[in-house]
Design an enzyme around this catalytic site. Structure first.
Site, PDB file in Angstrom:
ATOM      1  N   CYS A   1      42.432  37.049  32.625  1.00 22.76           N
ATOM      2  CA  CYS A   1      41.399  36.404  33.400  1.00 22.76           C
ATOM      3  C   CYS A   1      40.237  35.715  32.649  1.00 22.76           C
ATOM      4  O   CYS A   1      40.074  34.568  33.061  1.00 22.76           O
ATOM      5  CB  CYS A   1      40.783  37.793  34.132  1.00 22.76           C
ATOM      6  SG  CYS A   1      39.509  37.109  35.096  1.00 22.76           S
TER       7      CYS A   1
ATOM      8  N   SER B   1      48.824  25.040  42.614  1.00 26.87           N
ATOM      9  CA  SER B   1      48.052  24.219  43.606  1.00 26.87           C
ATOM     10  C   SER B   1      46.671  23.919  42.734  1.00 26.87           C
ATOM     11  O   SER B   1      46.002  22.839  42.952  1.00 26.87           O
ATOM     12  CB  SER B   1      47.619  24.863  44.681  1.00 26.87           C
ATOM     13  OG  SER B   1      49.131  24.959  45.574  1.00 26.87           O
TER      14      SER B   1
ATOM     15  N   MET C   1      48.631  40.624  41.831  1.00 25.72           N
ATOM     16  CA  MET C   1      47.909  40.245  40.356  1.00 25.72           C
ATOM     17  C   MET C   1      46.696  39.521  40.575  1.00 25.72           C
ATOM     18  O   MET C   1      46.469  38.382  40.090  1.00 25.72           O
ATOM     19  CB  MET C   1      49.026  39.581  39.649  1.00 25.72           C
ATOM     20  CG  MET C   1      50.216  40.435  39.553  1.00 25.72           C
ATOM     21  SD  MET C   1      51.446  39.759  38.280  1.00 25.72           S
ATOM     22  CE  MET C   1      52.764  40.979  38.116  1.00 25.72           C
TER      23      MET C   1
ATOM     24  N   LYS D   1      38.601  27.907  36.639  1.00 20.86           N
ATOM     25  CA  LYS D   1      37.442  27.537  37.324  1.00 20.86           C
ATOM     26  C   LYS D   1      36.545  26.545  36.786  1.00 20.86           C
ATOM     27  O   LYS D   1      35.752  25.712  37.471  1.00 20.86           O
ATOM     28  CB  LYS D   1      36.767  28.735  37.969  1.00 20.86           C
ATOM     29  CG  LYS D   1      37.374  29.338  39.109  1.00 20.86           C
ATOM     30  CD  LYS D   1      38.828  29.534  39.011  1.00 20.86           C
ATOM     31  CE  LYS D   1      39.829  30.399  39.913  1.00 20.86           C
ATOM     32  NZ  LYS D   1      41.239  30.487  39.397  1.00 20.86           N
TER      33      LYS D   1
ATOM     34  N   SER E   1      49.744  41.104  32.475  1.00 17.74           N
ATOM     35  CA  SER E   1      50.892  40.342  32.842  1.00 17.74           C
ATOM     36  C   SER E   1      50.936  38.806  31.831  1.00 17.74           C
ATOM     37  O   SER E   1      49.881  38.512  31.317  1.00 17.74           O
ATOM     38  CB  SER E   1      50.869  39.853  34.344  1.00 17.74           C
ATOM     39  OG  SER E   1      49.792  39.005  34.653  1.00 17.74           O
TER      40      SER E   1
ATOM     41  N   ILE F   1      48.407  29.247  41.507  1.00 17.97           N
ATOM     42  CA  ILE F   1      48.063  28.811  40.114  1.00 17.97           C
ATOM     43  C   ILE F   1      48.542  26.989  40.182  1.00 17.97           C
ATOM     44  O   ILE F   1      47.718  26.245  39.656  1.00 17.97           O
ATOM     45  CB  ILE F   1      48.833  29.428  38.988  1.00 17.97           C
ATOM     46  CG1 ILE F   1      48.200  30.705  39.009  1.00 17.97           C
ATOM     47  CG2 ILE F   1      48.654  28.780  37.618  1.00 17.97           C
ATOM     48  CD1 ILE F   1      49.025  31.917  38.192  1.00 17.97           C
TER      49      ILE F   1
ATOM     50  N   HIS G   1      21.220  29.464  60.016  1.00 22.71           N
ATOM     51  CA  HIS G   1      21.211  28.078  60.304  1.00 22.71           C
ATOM     52  C   HIS G   1      20.285  27.206  59.169  1.00 22.71           C
ATOM     53  O   HIS G   1      19.325  27.629  59.146  1.00 22.71           O
ATOM     54  CB  HIS G   1      21.046  27.855  61.671  1.00 22.71           C
ATOM     55  CG  HIS G   1      20.911  26.403  61.991  1.00 22.71           C
ATOM     56  ND1 HIS G   1      22.376  25.486  62.395  1.00 22.71           N
ATOM     57  CD2 HIS G   1      20.123  25.336  62.065  1.00 22.71           C
ATOM     58  CE1 HIS G   1      21.990  24.334  62.370  1.00 22.71           C
ATOM     59  NE2 HIS G   1      20.575  24.219  62.428  1.00 22.71           N
TER      60      HIS G   1
END
Length: 460
Positions: free
Chosen positions: A38, A183, A313, A47, A142, A181, A439
Site C-alpha cells: 500500500c 483504470s 484486497m 494516488k 499479496s 488498478i 450547501h
C-alpha cells in the site's frame, strides 16, 4: 502475551499497534519496507501520480473555463517521481515512529514458522534469528498476479510495481485488465500524453461496481482517446518493430495492438508460500489462508489478516482485520461490520461504492428501490466544472433500509463514508432525507438522490 506479526503493511502494523495498546509484547517482522504494498508500491504512490494527472487534465481541458490562461501545461516526470518518493519516505518514517512510540520491536528479515510457537527470521545477510511467540498474526499481503500468456516475460511487459517508476513516460501502453488498478494507470498515463489501450476479458471495466457509476468514467476515458476493448481475451504478446504486439480475440474477431509497454493488471495473488504453514496444518484454499470471523486460522495460536486471506484486497480491510485479530487475541469482543467496506477508484471522475449494487440486491432476493441524482444539477459540481457524475442509492423497497450507495464524481471517495455509516446503522432512506446536508457541496447530491427514492427530488 507475546505476539509476533509477519508483515508490516497496513494490516500488520495496525494490528501491532492495537495489540501493544492492549498490553501485548509485540514483535513485527518485515522483509522489505514498513507500510507494505500500500505505502510503497500501491495506494500512496499511485494516488500521488493520480493527483498530478487530475490537476494536469483540469488545467488542460478546463483552464479557460475556470478563468486560468497559460501558454501550455505539461508534466515534469522527474519532479513528479521525486515528489512520489518523498511522500512515501515521509509516511514510512511516520510508521517507524509509531512502532517506536508503541514499544514494538521491528525485525528486518523473512519470517517462517519452524515449529510450534517458533518463528525463524532470515535477514538479508543470511543470519538466522529464532523468535518465540504465544500468538502469531500472518499479514504477508499479496503480489501482482501473473497470467500464463505467451510472451508475458518479454522485456517491456511490466506490472503495477514497475509502472510507478518508469524512467520516462512511454509513447504508448497497452493495459491488460480493466479493473481498478488498470483504470487508474490508464488515467495517469493518458493525462501524461501516452496513448493508452485497455483490454478487458469481462463485459465491462471495473466489473465489481454498479454500471451506472462506471459509465461516466468509461465514457470519459474514451473521449480522452483511450481505446477500450471489453469481452476480449489476450492470446499472446510478441516483439514488434517499435515495442510489443498484443494479439487478442474479441466479440468482433481478432485484434492486434502495438505498444511500447504492456502493463499486466489482472489482479493480485496472496503471498503464503515459504512460510512453513503446511507443517503447522494451517489450511489454505488456492493460496488463501482460511480464517474465521475473528481472523483465526485452523491453528489455535495463529491468525491471518489482509490480502493473504483473499477476499477484498484493500488496505482499509487489512487494517480493520488487524484490529479484529489483535482484540480477539487479547480477549476482547471485536465488532467490525464488513458490509461497510468502501470500494474506491481514484480516477476522474472518482468512483466509490459501498454495500450492494442494484443487481446484487435483486439477485439476493430484495425488492429494490433506487434513487439517483446527476451532478450536472449540483451547484458545487458546476463550480468545479465536474458535472459528469451521478449518485445512486439502493434500498429495500419494503423497509427502505439503505443497502448500497454508489457515486461517480468529485470527492466520491470521501463522500462514500456516509453510505458506509448508513449501512452500519441500518439507516432508512428517510433518515438520509431528514439529515441536513450543507450547501453548496457535492454532498447535497446524496440528499437529492435519497429524495429520488421517493420521487421527490427537489432540484431536477
Amino acid at each position: 502475551m507475546k505476539i509476533v506479526i509477519i508483515g508490516g503493511g497496513p494490516g500488520g502494523y495496525v494490528s501491532a499497534i492495537r495489540a501493544a495498546q492492549l498490553g501485548a509484547e509485540v514483535t513485527l517482522i518485515e522483509k522489505e519496507k514498513l507500510g507494505g504494498t500500500c505505502l510503497n508500491v500501491g495506494c500512496i504512490p499511485t494516488k500521488v501520480l493520480l493527483h498530478t494527472a487530475e490537476l494536469l487534465e483540469t488545467l488542460k481541458h478546463d483552464g479557460k473555463e475556470l478563468g486560468i490562461v497559460a501558454e501550455a501545461f505539461k508534466a515534469d516526470w522527474d519532479s513528479l517521481q521525486k515528489r512520489k518518493d518523498k511522500t512515501v519516505s515521509k509516511l514510512v518514517s511516520g510508521i517507524k515512529g509509531l512502532m517506536k512510540s508503541n514499544r514494538i520491536v521491528v525485525v528486518d528479515g523473512q519470517g517462517k514458522f519452524v515449529g510450534r510457537n517458533i518463528i525463524e527470521v532470515k535477514d538479508k545477510e543470511g543470519r538466522i534469528l529464532e523468535i518465540e511467540y504465544d500468538k502469531a498474526i500472518i499479514a504477508t499481503g499479496s503480489v501482482p498476479a501473473m497470467v500464463p500468456i505467451p510472451g508475458h516475460d518479454l522485456e517491456g511487459v511490466i506490472t503495477s510495481n514497475e509502472a510507478l517508476s518508469l524512467k520516462e513516460v512511454p509513447k504508448s501502453m497497452c493495459i491488460i485488465g480493466g479493473g481498478v488498478i488498470g483504470s487508474e494507470f490508464a488515467s495517469i498515463y493518458k493525462a501524461l500524453g501516452c496513448k493508452v489501450t485497455i483490454i478487458e476479458m469481462l463485459p465491462e471495466i471495473i466489473a465489481n461496481m454498479d454500471f451506472d457509476i462506471v459509465k461516466p468514467l468509461k465514457e470519459g476515458l474514451i473521449r480522452d482517446g483511450v481505446d477500450i476493448y471489453t469481452d476480449t481475451k489476450v492470446k499472446k504478446i510478441e516483439r514488434a518493430a517499435h515495442g510489443l504486439k498484443i494479439t487478442a480475440e474479441g466479440m468482433d474477431g481478432a485484434l492486434e495492438v502495438e505498444a511500447q509497454k504492456v502493463l499486466l493488471s489482472v489482479g493480485r495473488s496472496p503471498v503464503t508460500d515459504d512460510l512453513g504453514l503446511e507443517a503447522l496444518g494451517i489450511k489454505r484454499d488456492k493460496g488463501k489462508v482460511l480464517i474465521d470471523k475473528n481472523m483465526k486460522t485452523s491453528s489455535e495460536d495463529i491468525y491471518a489478516i489482509g490480502d493473504c486471506t483473499g477476499g477484498a484486497m484493500l488496505a482499509h480491510v487489512a487494517s480493520a482485520q488487524g484490529i479484529v485479530a489483535a482484540e480477539a487475541i487479547m480477549g476482547k469482543n471485536p465488532k467490525v461490520d464488513f458490509r461497510t467496506i468502501p470500494y474506491c477508484v481514484y480516477t476522474k471522475p472518482e468512483l466509490a461504492s459501498v454495500g450492494m449494487t442494484e443487481k446484487q440486491a435483486k439477485d439476493s432476493g430484495y425488492d429494490v428501490k433506487t434513487g439517483t441524482f446527476p451532478l450536472y444539477a449540483n451547484g458545487k459540481s458546476m463550480i468545479m466544472n465536474e458535472t459528469g457524475g451521478i449518485v445512486k442509492f439502493v434500498c429495500d423497497a419494503v423497509t427502505e433500509e439503505v443497502l448500497g450507495l454508489h457515486i461517480a464524481g468529485p470527492r466520491a471517495t470521501d463522500l462514500i463514508v456516509e453510505g458506509a455509516l448508513a449501512i452500519r446503522l441500518e439507516a432508512t432512506i428517510n433518515e438520509i432525507i431528514t439529515t441536513i446536508h450543507a450547501h453548496p457541496t457535492v454532498g447535497e447530491a446524496l440528499h437529492e438522490a435519497a429524495h429520488g427514492v421517493h420521487g421527490t427530488t427537489l432540484h431536477i
